[in-house]
Motif scaffolding. Sequence first.
Motif, mmCIF file in Angstrom:
data_model
loop_
_atom_site.group_PDB
_atom_site.id
_atom_site.type_symbol
_atom_site.label_atom_id
_atom_site.label_comp_id
_atom_site.label_asym_id
_atom_site.label_seq_id
_atom_site.Cartn_x
_atom_site.Cartn_y
_atom_site.Cartn_z
ATOM 1 N N GLN A 92 -5.103 -3.674 8.614
ATOM 2 C CA GLN A 92 -4.426 -3.043 9.749
ATOM 3 C C GLN A 92 -4.711 -3.779 11.058
ATOM 4 O OE1 GLN A 92 -2.326 -0.276 9.551
ATOM 5 N NE2 GLN A 92 -2.487 -0.590 7.338
ATOM 6 N N HIS A 93 -5.938 -4.266 11.213
ATOM 7 C CA HIS A 93 -6.341 -4.903 12.480
ATOM 8 C C HIS A 93 -7.061 -6.212 12.186
ATOM 9 C CE1 HIS A 93 -5.317 -1.107 14.424
ATOM 10 N NE2 HIS A 93 -6.122 -0.475 13.576
ATOM 11 N N PRO A 94 -6.434 -7.341 12.435
ATOM 12 C CA PRO A 94 -5.025 -7.481 12.838
ATOM 13 C C PRO A 94 -4.110 -7.242 11.649
ATOM 14 C CG PRO A 94 -5.976 -9.626 12.456
ATOM 15 C CD PRO A 94 -7.106 -8.649 12.289
ATOM 16 N N PRO A 95 -2.837 -6.955 11.883
ATOM 17 C CA PRO A 95 -1.937 -6.710 10.761
ATOM 18 C C PRO A 95 -1.802 -7.953 9.877
ATOM 19 C CG PRO A 95 -0.712 -6.890 12.824
ATOM 20 C CD PRO A 95 -2.153 -6.812 13.177
ATOM 21 N N LEU A 226 1.229 -12.549 5.977
ATOM 22 C CA LEU A 226 2.429 -12.077 6.665
ATOM 23 C C LEU A 226 2.025 -11.099 7.761
ATOM 24 C CD1 LEU A 226 4.671 -11.397 3.524
ATOM 25 C CD2 LEU A 226 4.739 -13.381 5.041
ATOM 26 N N PRO A 227 2.721 -11.111 8.891
ATOM 27 C CA PRO A 227 2.333 -10.266 10.035
ATOM 28 C C PRO A 227 2.845 -8.828 9.909
ATOM 29 C CG PRO A 227 4.220 -11.584 10.630
ATOM 30 C CD PRO A 227 3.847 -12.002 9.231
ATOM 31 N N PHE A 228 2.509 -8.177 8.797
ATOM 32 C CA PHE A 228 2.980 -6.809 8.568
ATOM 33 C C PHE A 228 1.805 -5.923 8.156
ATOM 34 C CE2 PHE A 228 6.534 -9.636 7.146
ATOM 35 C CZ PHE A 228 7.406 -9.371 8.189
ATOM 36 N N LYS A 229 1.964 -4.634 8.416
ATOM 37 C CA LYS A 229 0.966 -3.659 7.985
ATOM 38 C C LYS A 229 1.368 -2.983 6.689
ATOM 39 C CE LYS A 229 -0.417 -2.367 12.716
ATOM 40 N NZ LYS A 229 -0.486 -1.239 13.680
#
Length: 465
Positions: A92-95, A226-229
Amino acid sequence: MGTPAVRRISECFVKPHPYNNFPNQICNLTPWDIAMLPMHYIQKGLLFSKPATLVDQQYFMENLLEKLKHSLSLTLSHFYPLSGRLVIHKTQHPPSYTVSVDCNNSDGARFIYAALDVTISDLLSPVHTPSIFHSFFDHHKAVNHDGHTMPLLSIQVTELVDGIFIGCSMNHAIADGTSYWNFFNTWSHIFQAHVQAQGPEYEVSTSLQLIHNRWFPNDCSPPINLPFKHHDEFITRFEAPFLRERVFHFSADSIAKLKAKANSECSTTKISSFQSLSALVWRCITRARSLRYDQRTSCKLAANNRSRMESLPEEYFGNSIHVVSAETTTGELLENGLGWAAWKLHLTVANHNETVVLQFLKEWLQSPLIYELGRFSDPYCVYMGSSPRFNVYGNEFGMGKAVAARSGYANKFDGKVTSYPGREGGGSIDLEVCLSPDNMSMLESDEEFMNATSIGIIPDVQYQI
């Protein structure tokens, strides 16, 4: 067509044969693989006639199923990623969201035996392909991301009154069309070698030495984050509208005439047979759609990167395809001849080289692009998928040459065209065209298109083996 439902009789899981000591590893996905996660599984299959002299139906099926499963196990030892499952790690942090393949920690590939009380004639005689073919495949409407809970490979063997359909559903994030047919060809080769008892089973060799090391650009270190949650941020599910499907046959002679015409109109010899045929399809489907003359239209082709990159041989197992596109207005496309459209396609393909591929990957890594099937279903686009170069009819499983190749529900939309080699070979091509009912009716009334096709309905002689 009023047909009974497909009955699932049994299912099991098949694991790779232990004779081949494949590595116990995690397989990282490349940008090409990851981009496929929201797409459907590849669903292609072959229809065979049962032997004409068959006496004991039950023994025939039991024997066939056992040999298919055993040869599948031997084949999976060469294609071991297909027996694995997708593994997802997210933070989640970072996504961050990574997808890879655990090649060992799974039940293996699914193997289904089903039955349907119809004949080959019931399936091949109708002008339009019956939707019952969709029931000959597992993973109906599944997307590749579902591979973390579903098998990456599922085989369904459907027994008909006088035939057998072998349908294969393969995760498209693991393999493209080249890899798919390499698998099918190898399975057929091993099946035949096993049936003919040519030496110990562990000595069965294949002509294909697969390369499983996934290829990554030099400035990329896997796994790719990948920049996703959550997968909901990049996974969408596409529901196709009601479509008519029809297989159009083009003889080698017909295609040779198209190629000669296209090249003659452009005073060249560089336009290929498939570029000429694609130009015909693009023009005729666009005309069938009755679009405004100022409407932009495109023809997209799936290009195999293996032949364009020094570091990627044909034996590379995975995805390595790129969508190339030629665009113009409806008016320009229809006012100019076949050669004009074919030359645009030729230039599009000719300009696709290693430099273009590497630049695309560089930009992808900066801003990951995940394909959405809905994005391909452009009402003004014609999409030419698959390839007539694939060895489709060289696959045999003790029943002789297949009488037809057909596909499932997967990855279809208005304007999707799938190409296969013609059954008789020699450069003939079959095109599976998907259109809305109105557009299909208009295409079937198009004189230029229908004059180029060889037959509309496959005659009985082609499947009475």
